[in-house]
Write an enzyme that holds these catalytic residues in place. Sequence first.
Site, short mmCIF file in Angstrom:
data_model
loop_
_atom_site.label_atom_id
_atom_site.label_comp_id
_atom_site.label_asym_id
_atom_site.label_seq_id
_atom_site.Cartn_x
_atom_site.Cartn_y
_atom_site.Cartn_z
N ASP A 16 4.89 -7.17 5.39
CA ASP A 16 4.26 -5.66 4.83
C ASP A 16 4.99 -5.10 3.77
O ASP A 16 4.90 -3.98 3.52
CB ASP A 16 4.16 -4.87 6.30
CG ASP A 16 5.64 -4.26 6.64
OD1 ASP A 16 6.56 -4.93 6.27
OD2 ASP A 16 5.45 -3.33 7.40
N GLY B 47 0.88 -1.20 0.15
CA GLY B 47 0.10 0.00 -0.25
C GLY B 47 0.91 1.14 0.06
O GLY B 47 1.98 1.28 0.08
N ASN B 48 0.39 2.39 -0.31
CA ASN B 48 0.94 3.49 0.00
C ASN B 48 1.25 4.08 1.18
O ASN B 48 0.90 3.26 2.35
CB ASN B 48 0.25 4.74 -0.72
CG ASN B 48 0.80 5.76 -1.56
OD1 ASN B 48 1.82 6.04 -1.01
ND2 ASN B 48 0.12 6.51 -2.59
N LYS C 135 -0.77 -0.65 6.20
CA LYS C 135 -0.31 -2.01 5.93
C LYS C 135 0.13 -2.67 7.11
O LYS C 135 -0.02 -3.91 7.28
CB LYS C 135 0.42 -2.20 4.62
CG LYS C 135 1.54 -1.07 4.57
CD LYS C 135 2.34 -1.10 3.22
CE LYS C 135 3.50 -0.13 3.36
NZ LYS C 135 2.91 1.38 3.41
N GLY D 6 1.08 5.44 4.68
CA GLY D 6 0.02 5.82 5.35
C GLY D 6 -1.32 5.01 5.17
O GLY D 6 -2.49 5.37 5.58
#
Length: 217
Positions: free
Chosen positions: A92, A17-18, A23, A20
Amino acid sequence: MKEDKAALLHQFIVVEGNIGAGKTTFCKMLSAQHQYRLLLEQFADNPFLPHFYKNPDRYAFPVELFFMTERHKQLQQELGQHELFQKGIIADYLFVKTLLFAKNNLNPEEYRLFQRLFHILNASFPKPDLLLYLHRPVEQLLPNIRKRGREYEQEIAPAYLQQIQQAYFDFFRSNEQMPILILDLGGQDFVADRKAYFRMLEIINRPYPAGVHREAL
């Protein structure tokens, strides 16, 4: 609400994920619930990262090189122990994240060199059973970044987050070797809202063939 203790279908899950997106938080929650081995990126150990956000042109190459070597060392140690897969692993980050961020941050000459090094190091890692991408719009990422309070992240521009998001989506469109699930979280807070969290579990705990799939929470 009664917690779902049903076994997870996928033994090796990578959550991306981006910046923030949540994740790492989701990985910790999933690992604690299902007793999966937790593999977290040690990004705070990168001594170049605070300097990179202040002067990206100067520090892009050392920050990306450090990330690549540290990720490789960690994955080689953890994923090389095949018995770990008997109880499941959740991570992650995916090693290809190294290349996506480097392409976004390096100049063309640096990137060509970096790409050659990456492909040498990437050859031996197993692919996850499921790559889960937690998607939030950029305008919802910024409050999360501010809330967690890392000083060196406070100047991250929305345009930079948009570039990262695009890099992930470009990679997904070109990859047909693994199941990729893009999960649109919208404004849902899966930490405070247990129903949202268990809905996430329901969605990820399905069989997905190789290719890109998209679901909304």
